[in-house]
Scaffold this motif. Sequence first.
Motif, PDB file in Angstrom:
ATOM      1  N   LEU A 383      18.571  36.991  16.710  1.00 41.38           N
ATOM      2  CA  LEU A 383      19.797  36.259  17.046  1.00 41.38           C
ATOM      3  C   LEU A 383      19.499  34.786  17.316  1.00 41.38           C
ATOM      4  O   LEU A 383      20.390  34.014  17.644  1.00 41.38           O
ATOM      5  CB  LEU A 383      20.433  36.867  18.296  1.00 41.38           C
ATOM      6  CG  LEU A 383      21.259  38.127  18.105  1.00 41.38           C
ATOM      7  CD1 LEU A 383      21.514  38.799  19.436  1.00 41.38           C
ATOM      8  CD2 LEU A 383      22.571  37.798  17.417  1.00 41.38           C
ATOM      9  N   ARG A 412      24.955  30.863  13.613  1.00 41.21           N
ATOM     10  CA  ARG A 412      25.594  31.674  14.655  1.00 41.21           C
ATOM     11  C   ARG A 412      26.898  32.281  14.171  1.00 41.21           C
ATOM     12  O   ARG A 412      27.316  33.339  14.625  1.00 41.21           O
ATOM     13  CB  ARG A 412      25.872  30.814  15.885  1.00 41.21           C
ATOM     14  CG  ARG A 412      24.628  30.255  16.533  1.00 41.21           C
ATOM     15  CD  ARG A 412      24.610  30.610  17.997  1.00 41.21           C
ATOM     16  NE  ARG A 412      23.438  30.101  18.686  1.00 41.21           N
ATOM     17  CZ  ARG A 412      22.259  30.697  18.697  1.00 41.21           C
ATOM     18  NH1 ARG A 412      22.077  31.825  18.039  1.00 41.21           N
ATOM     19  NH2 ARG A 412      21.256  30.179  19.377  1.00 41.21           N
ATOM     20  N   PRO A 417      26.296  39.403  17.725  1.00 42.66           N
ATOM     21  CA  PRO A 417      25.714  40.494  18.505  1.00 42.66           C
ATOM     22  C   PRO A 417      26.770  41.436  19.110  1.00 42.66           C
ATOM     23  O   PRO A 417      27.900  41.047  19.350  1.00 42.66           O
ATOM     24  CB  PRO A 417      25.020  39.753  19.649  1.00 42.66           C
ATOM     25  CG  PRO A 417      25.905  38.564  19.883  1.00 42.66           C
ATOM     26  CD  PRO A 417      26.617  38.243  18.584  1.00 42.66           C
TER      27      PRO A 417
ATOM     28  N   ALA C 237      25.354  33.230  21.680  1.00 45.31           N
ATOM     29  CA  ALA C 237      25.155  33.688  20.314  1.00 45.31           C
ATOM     30  C   ALA C 237      26.348  33.325  19.436  1.00 45.31           C
ATOM     31  O   ALA C 237      26.240  33.239  18.222  1.00 45.31           O
ATOM     32  CB  ALA C 237      24.918  35.194  20.276  1.00 45.31           C
TER      33      ALA C 237
END
Lengths: 586, 308, 340
Positions: A383, A412, A417, C237
């Motif tokens: 990530l 990104r 995630p 993220a």
Amino acid sequence: MGSDVQPLLEIRDLAITFQTANGPVEAVRNAHLTVMPGETVAIVGESGSGKSTTALAAIGLLPSNGGVSGGQIIFDGEDITNASEKRIVELRGNSIGMVPQDPMSNLNPVWKIGFQVKETLKANGLAGANSKERVAEVLTEAGLPDAATRAKQYPHEFSGGMRQRALIAIGLACRPRLLIADEPTSALDVTVQRQILDHLDSMTTELGTAVLLITHDLGLAAERAEKLVVMYKGQVVESGPALEILRNPQHPYTQRLVNSAPSLASRRLQSQKAKDALAAAAAELGSPVEPAPVVEAGHTPSTVHAAAKHAEPQASLAKGAQAGETILEIKNLTKVFKLRGALGKSTDFKAVDDVSFSVPRGTTMAIVGESGSGKSTVAQMALSLLAPTEGSIKFDGTDVTTLKGKPLFDFRRRVQPIFQDPYGSLDPMFNIYRTIEEPLKIHKIGDTKSREKKVRELLDQVSMPASTMHRYPNELSGGQRQRIAIARALALNPDVIICDEAVSALDVLVQAQVLNLLNQLQEDLGLTYLFITHDLAVVRQIADHVTVMQKGRVVEAASTDEVFSNPKQVYTQDLLNAIPGATLLV
Amino acid sequence: MLMFTFRRFLQLIPVFFGATLLVYFLVFATPGDPIAALSGGKPMAPAVEAALRAQYNLDQPFWVQYGLYLKNLVTLNLGQTFSGQDVSAVIARAYPVTARLAIMALTFEAVFGILFGVIAGLRKGKFFDSTVLVASLVVIAVPTFVLGFVLQLVVGVKLGWARPTVSGSAPWNELILPALVLGLVSLAYVIRLTRTSVGENMNADYVRTATAKGLSRRRVVVVHILRNSLIPVVTFLGADLGSLMGGAIVTEGIFNVPGIGNLLYKAIQKGESATVVAVVGILVIVFVVANLVVDLLYAWLDPRIRYV
Amino acid sequence: MSENLTPEKDLAAAGTPAARQGKTSRHHIEHFVAPLEETPLAAIDNVDETAAPLSLWADAWRNLRRQPLFIISALLILAVLIVAIFPQWFTNIDPRIQSTCNLADSGEPARAGHSLGFTLQGCDVYARMIYGTRASLMVGVFTTLGVLILGGAMGALAGYYGGWMDAILARLGDIFFALPLILGAIVIMQLPAFRDNRSVWVVVATLVIFGWPQIARITRGAVIENRNSDYVTASKALGLSPFRALIKHVLPNSLAPIIVVASISLGTFIVAEATLSFLGIGLPQSIMSWGNDIANAQSQVRNNPGVLLWPALALSITVLSFIMLGDALRDALDPKARKR
């Protein structure tokens, strides 16, 4: 046969009520079960089913706001429903023992292990003159090596598995006739879980102790108990011989449980569309077809597999990319952490050691390992949240380990995630709308109006009603939160989703639901998953390829079918063996 | 444990230098003539001024001054009061009184605080608990000097049970009333802390497990709830002893207890800044050492800390 | 990483037992199935759409509204605030004007129009109490604000970024912590440069300088607890910069314990001001405050205790209100009670 034997524990029509701020709540209704001497009975149910409450009532350990509001608890012919505090204290320890759930919180952190065992013996009048030797004996029996030395240590100097052994030693120290084991291993790694259950099994068999095992895992229950009691919403829905219930469940709820239990399924999930395509392709080739294969794969004719690959709807693959093209390539990845030692000295700890694998677009790669295997560290690096010490991570051809600024920001957008803890992964201060909108806002996509439309679409995609958007995470269940996390991950139309133990914290049925959703989305959107998990049973359901990790290294890597039908490494075999109930349905 | 002690000790060094530097800096580097600061702005005899210049090395650069100040502090060479007494001798005379008062106050708050706190914690929501809780809130809200005046007036003057002010030698019996006043606020904190801590521990998993082992209720409370609940309380008491040893300016002032706080109080009122700086310097050392003791106490009580 | 003290593997009795086949009982076990009417199945994990959506703050507010402790303290604080802002509404005597005090009334007991009697200077005790509210409250409120800004920023940066930033800020906090609030304030306030220029702002500044480490510690702890949350990692993220993640996610979630401590400290700052005034180094005599009134009443405690008791009562009730408010907030915002 045996009808003249008196039951050891009998619970009749038990009702348990809790006094809460919103009035009394009946947590258990009409519960009944019987434990014969020396027999193992398992209560199976999801969280909130009342399974623990029922068992705790038998040993008089309900929380202070709860109480028995009906029915009877009979231990060895004696009605102990309303027994005096004195009588219950007498029974605890030497007649009814307990092994609690969480080894981390169930030992008093400020007393030495030996002290905590000794006081158990003392309280039940079994300490005697040579209590020290007795303590060591009891700990040795529970499988703790070097017990005399270990007894002088504090709980925090023990690993989780060792603490659980100490708790088993305490539970069985006074040779109770009944042992209540409340999810005794659910906090432990599978292989450790297996060893501890085996040990508990042989000990109780040897001592002739009856066990009341409480578990959420149907496979585990069926493997360890003669009798199952299935609880749902505070009621017993079905009970009977373990194997019979497993093979021939009668109540719709039990059927649901049996069908969803990942440890028992042995086939990768497929959507209806894919099944139809599979069937059609197979029919074309003139091969026999399994319409809805639930049981046992690995022997499926390879032609069907090949046919299925052809039948996969190519159009659904995102951005017109070819299936099979590598989207994520990890090479020689290494991560070294510096552990701070005494006096500023630091030691190196290799969390990830020379790990390589690649993930083809549109497929699922599972990374499996126990705690400390480095699997989550790999996810963090993939990530780009953690810089690797060495090695490269190529996403769609570009190395992402050195990305900064705008290119990193764009990366990104394409890799998202989903985390394990459904209670931690959503900001409790953000309502669902803001949660799902956040990625759109960060990447400045659309205006308020179009963003709202997108949020509605996303909620629909994860089968949540649009009205959810005004709610806050604390109003949703774990599974619902995880679906919201999926919606947020989908907001930017990513190529890859990295799921770090995404379903581990969920109840079986909810877990199955989320896995199905993930699978459906993969087919519809051509998503690629990197699936980090400790649970091989889940891998079987979702993954195409598996990488098994142990202590930072890759132990074995192959296709899922290959790993399950023909594991090459001992460690992989151990892991497979440790899946509870894996062998029961054959 | 030895390792832990050593590490904690090392961490104290910057704190010690920082805190003394802070005091020194505040007095000598703030605008205005340091001599004026030390004399409280009053004109003084040239001889006294010369003595002050010598004591604080005011003709030297700042860092040298600070270094010499530290040296004087550690060697207890603290200069003289305006009336010509050795500051270190004055402190040596006042300290035993303060120590006596502190120990009495601490005993009072520890005994009653833990007792009431444990009972309240075990019977959360009951009458005793609510009463103690409200009383502790009131005690915390009323400033010490008001409490001091009221008790002095009622117990000392109106009822005549105790001397309203303490005589020069400060015997134990005359210190009872000031010790009560001094300990009262901390008593309230000890009660609240104990109560919360007991309440939390009662619901801990290991307490349930201990009950399941067949231990009597009494043993569960004493061995498992009490020991764990006392960890934060003992830490608080340790820290409180530190601040009590630093002298209770207000209480000692009201009851005219000839302790270190009273010394400070009088020095402030007379504008003897030089004495104030010297005394505060000593007190900083007391606090830093007290902090170390608390840390060690904590580690001794809670085995988990030692290995962090 | 002390987990690997003993590898679990080595603990096992050697060898893998034969495949487990389940157990069968020697006794007859009845196969019981509950009737479906009595145990109906619910849909898996559906959303209850009947309940109204509720944010954490709304939830806390709903809890608070039902707590008598909160209602009483909130009403008291509101009353004190009104008195502080509009003292003229509560008395028609303005004690700031010298002529309202008459030495002939010195120490006189209460009489019509002067319900609480007179001070040594012959001023009306009640009027002074009303007009003293403002200064005391100002010190409390502004010190708390200052401490929140300074301590909050220090604590948040130390907790969020960790490493050397944390090491330096934590030591700095320790240094100020080594000097207790009152003692530190004494050192500053007794210096001629400060003593001769005392004002509300000088007292506030002094208290902020020695009061910030506590809030910094609390903030640091709360931020550390939240900085590694999955939702913070998730938003990073997603592309959110670390600093913005601090502002948008970490701080709002760290607010609850900070608010509680701030409310309680507000009370202690009011007491600290009164203590300094009592020692003669707090607010100057020209500013009317409870602390000054109590200090001035020292000499008359024995013959005219009311002069001391009334301002002391006002002070205590105000402080009590803020502490009670903090207590009530703690119960309502308790993170353990939040998770359902």
